[in-house]
Scaffold this motif. Structure first.
Motif, PDB file in Angstrom:
ATOM      1  N   LEU A 116      12.301  23.357  27.586  1.00 57.49           N
ATOM      2  CA  LEU A 116      12.398  23.352  28.636  1.00 57.49           C
ATOM      3  C   LEU A 116      13.408  24.175  29.220  1.00 57.49           C
ATOM      4  O   LEU A 116      13.006  25.086  29.452  1.00 57.49           O
ATOM      5  N   HIS A 117      15.028  24.205  27.819  1.00 57.87           N
ATOM      6  CA  HIS A 117      15.771  24.366  28.053  1.00 57.87           C
ATOM      7  C   HIS A 117      15.620  26.371  28.068  1.00 57.87           C
ATOM      8  O   HIS A 117      16.326  26.426  29.354  1.00 57.87           O
ATOM      9  N   SER A 118      15.178  26.442  27.871  1.00 54.41           N
ATOM     10  CA  SER A 118      14.385  28.159  27.063  1.00 54.41           C
ATOM     11  C   SER A 118      13.947  28.185  28.491  1.00 54.41           C
ATOM     12  O   SER A 118      14.596  29.723  28.614  1.00 54.41           O
ATOM     13  N   ARG A 119      12.900  27.744  29.083  1.00 53.57           N
ATOM     14  CA  ARG A 119      12.420  28.308  30.147  1.00 53.57           C
ATOM     15  C   ARG A 119      12.750  28.238  31.951  1.00 53.57           C
ATOM     16  O   ARG A 119      12.516  28.304  32.837  1.00 53.57           O
ATOM     17  N   LEU A 120      14.538  27.493  31.811  1.00 56.60           N
ATOM     18  CA  LEU A 120      14.904  27.185  33.085  1.00 56.60           C
ATOM     19  C   LEU A 120      16.186  27.637  33.293  1.00 56.60           C
ATOM     20  O   LEU A 120      16.752  27.820  33.906  1.00 56.60           O
ATOM     21  N   GLN A 121      16.394  28.804  32.109  1.00 54.27           N
ATOM     22  CA  GLN A 121      17.477  29.417  32.153  1.00 54.27           C
ATOM     23  C   GLN A 121      17.848  30.678  33.550  1.00 54.27           C
ATOM     24  O   GLN A 121      16.497  30.809  33.601  1.00 54.27           O
ATOM     25  N   GLY A 122      18.267  30.400  34.289  1.00 57.59           N
ATOM     26  CA  GLY A 122      18.456  31.592  35.076  1.00 57.59           C
ATOM     27  C   GLY A 122      18.128  30.808  36.484  1.00 57.59           C
ATOM     28  O   GLY A 122      17.483  31.623  37.866  1.00 57.59           O
ATOM     29  N   ARG A 123      17.319  29.343  36.161  1.00 53.33           N
ATOM     30  CA  ARG A 123      16.419  28.840  37.372  1.00 53.33           C
ATOM     31  C   ARG A 123      16.904  27.611  37.908  1.00 53.33           C
ATOM     32  O   ARG A 123      16.645  27.206  39.060  1.00 53.33           O
ATOM     33  N   ALA A 124      18.132  27.106  37.421  1.00 58.98           N
ATOM     34  CA  ALA A 124      18.818  25.621  37.526  1.00 58.98           C
ATOM     35  C   ALA A 124      20.183  25.586  36.567  1.00 58.98           C
ATOM     36  O   ALA A 124      20.206  25.893  35.399  1.00 58.98           O
ATOM     37  N   VAL A 125      21.324  25.009  37.341  1.00 60.81           N
ATOM     38  CA  VAL A 125      22.076  24.976  36.515  1.00 60.81           C
ATOM     39  C   VAL A 125      21.369  23.432  35.145  1.00 60.81           C
ATOM     40  O   VAL A 125      21.470  22.519  35.303  1.00 60.81           O
ATOM     41  N   VAL A 126      21.890  23.929  34.545  1.00 56.89           N
ATOM     42  CA  VAL A 126      21.139  23.287  33.376  1.00 56.89           C
ATOM     43  C   VAL A 126      22.024  22.899  31.990  1.00 56.89           C
ATOM     44  O   VAL A 126      23.063  22.978  30.957  1.00 56.89           O
ATOM     45  N   GLU A 127      22.755  21.249  31.662  1.00 55.56           N
ATOM     46  CA  GLU A 127      23.641  20.094  31.143  1.00 55.56           C
ATOM     47  C   GLU A 127      23.042  18.889  29.656  1.00 55.56           C
ATOM     48  O   GLU A 127      21.870  18.794  30.297  1.00 55.56           O
ATOM     49  N   VAL A 128      23.657  19.479  28.919  1.00 56.56           N
ATOM     50  CA  VAL A 128      23.047  18.646  27.978  1.00 56.56           C
ATOM     51  C   VAL A 128      24.006  17.674  27.421  1.00 56.56           C
ATOM     52  O   VAL A 128      25.318  18.077  27.281  1.00 56.56           O
ATOM     53  N   ILE A 129      23.871  16.128  27.456  1.00 55.92           N
ATOM     54  CA  ILE A 129      24.499  15.671  26.855  1.00 55.92           C
ATOM     55  C   ILE A 129      24.296  15.034  25.194  1.00 55.92           C
ATOM     56  O   ILE A 129      23.180  14.594  24.779  1.00 55.92           O
ATOM     57  N   PRO A 130      25.200  14.960  24.737  1.00 52.40           N
ATOM     58  CA  PRO A 130      24.823  15.351  23.107  1.00 52.40           C
ATOM     59  C   PRO A 130      24.741  13.787  22.715  1.00 52.40           C
ATOM     60  O   PRO A 130      24.658  12.755  23.505  1.00 52.40           O
ATOM     61  N   GLY A 131      23.462  13.722  21.402  1.00 54.19           N
ATOM     62  CA  GLY A 131      22.838  12.165  21.362  1.00 54.19           C
ATOM     63  C   GLY A 131      22.975  11.835  19.955  1.00 54.19           C
ATOM     64  O   GLY A 131      23.418  13.026  19.330  1.00 54.19           O
ATOM     65  N   ILE A 132      23.283  10.604  19.351  1.00 53.99           N
ATOM     66  CA  ILE A 132      23.269  10.410  18.220  1.00 53.99           C
ATOM     67  C   ILE A 132      21.677  10.974  17.616  1.00 53.99           C
ATOM     68  O   ILE A 132      21.247  10.524  18.224  1.00 53.99           O
ATOM     69  N   PRO A 133      21.412  11.943  16.233  1.00 51.54           N
ATOM     70  CA  PRO A 133      20.671  12.298  15.860  1.00 51.54           C
ATOM     71  C   PRO A 133      19.919  10.940  15.225  1.00 51.54           C
ATOM     72  O   PRO A 133      20.132   9.384  14.621  1.00 51.54           O
ATOM     73  N   GLY A 134      18.321  10.875  15.213  1.00 50.88           N
ATOM     74  CA  GLY A 134      17.869   9.847  15.051  1.00 50.88           C
ATOM     75  C   GLY A 134      18.515   9.280  13.526  1.00 50.88           C
ATOM     76  O   GLY A 134      18.256   8.828  12.639  1.00 50.88           O
ATOM     77  N   MET A 135      18.216  10.622  12.494  1.00 52.94           N
ATOM     78  CA  MET A 135      18.495  10.845  11.560  1.00 52.94           C
ATOM     79  C   MET A 135      19.793   9.880  10.978  1.00 52.94           C
ATOM     80  O   MET A 135      19.803   9.347   9.615  1.00 52.94           O
ATOM     81  N   ALA A 136      20.242   9.676  11.396  1.00 50.96           N
ATOM     82  CA  ALA A 136      21.825   9.743  11.664  1.00 50.96           C
ATOM     83  C   ALA A 136      21.721   8.022  11.824  1.00 50.96           C
ATOM     84  O   ALA A 136      22.306   7.255  10.826  1.00 50.96           O
TER      85      ALA A 136
END
Length: 248
Positions: A116-136
């Motif tokens: 979704l992130h790649s498809r939303l570029q230029g169409r909305a302000v997109v921000e990501v809050i990092p999370g602890i990876p499942g593998m960790a």
């Protein structure tokens, strides 16, 4: 443009959600999350009790999950259409509302939100809050460090051809294999051929209720849920490590 905020939820235990993600989720008026059709969805379960009354929920149901091989043309076509459609819908909603998208683990580490992130570029302000990876969460559940010193950590997908799994497993110091599920018999064969099976662990539902940790060699090859990761701990690449570098 409106804002779309993707909140990384971490490995499964709600206590491991970051403070920033917690604030965003509790304050959200619109929440979107991925799920398999007919299921509640792991991301939605993780935030149960956190959403405010009246929140608008947007369940993004995959059109296909394990019914087709991931490299099947129909699988690729169906998923592309799914992501295209939801990107359009979220972009339209973001014109008037802030939307919080829930994502297990870290959104930028093999997360569905990347599509979704790649498809939303230029169409909305997109921000990501990092999370602890499942593998960790999984390697911490084993109670052992995943790497020592200058170990190189290799992350593989269980969907890879068996010969590729063998080649990478032989070269790896520390190893994580994701997307096991019904690929587990192939993963076991590959690790056995690479001489790494006896050191491998299977972590199911890491940090979640029902967590199970077992030596992979002792697990039935068909006994593996979707939320499972195979781990081989590193031992340190240099046998001649100095006392200062060696584990205490």
């Amino acid at each position: 443009m409106g804002r779309i905020l993707c909140a990384g939820l971490g490995p499964g235990d709600p206590d491991l959600i970051s403070l920033r993600a917690d604030r965003a989720i509790r304050g959200a008026s619109h929440v979107a999350y991925f799920r398999k059709a007919g299921r509640a969805g792991q991301a939605r379960r993780m935030v149960d009790g956190m959403l405010r009354p009246g929140v608008v929920e947007l369940a993004m149901e995959y059109p296909v999950t394990t019914e087709l091989p991931f490299d099947n043309p129909d699988y690729i076509r169906l998923l592309a259409g799914f992501y295209d459609g939801w990107a359009d819908r979220l972009a339209a909603l973001a014109a008037d509302h802030e939307i919080v998208v829930l994502c297990e683990g870290d959104p930028f580490l093999y997360g569905s939100f990347m599509h979704l992130h790649s498809r939303l570029q230029g169409r909305a302000v997109v921000e990501v809050i990092p999370g602890i990876p499942g593998m960790a969460g999984c390697w911490n559940a084993t109670g052992q460090p995943i790497t020592w010193g200058d170990d190189v950590l290799t992350v593989l997908m269980g969907t890879l051809p068996e010969q590729d799994l063998v080649r990478h497993a032989r070269a790896a110091d520390a190893l994580v294999i994701m997307k096991t599920g019904r690929n587990l018999p192939k993963v076991r064969r590959a690790l056995s051929r690479a001489g790494r099976l006896e050191a491998a662990w299977l972590v199911e539902r890491g940090t979640m209720p029902g967590q199970r940790i077992a030596r992979l060699a002792e697990v039935d090859g068909a006994d593996c849920p979707y939320f499972a990761i195979v781990i081989v701990h590193g031992q340190g690449r240099r046998p001649e490590r100095s006392a200062a570098e060696a584990p205490e």
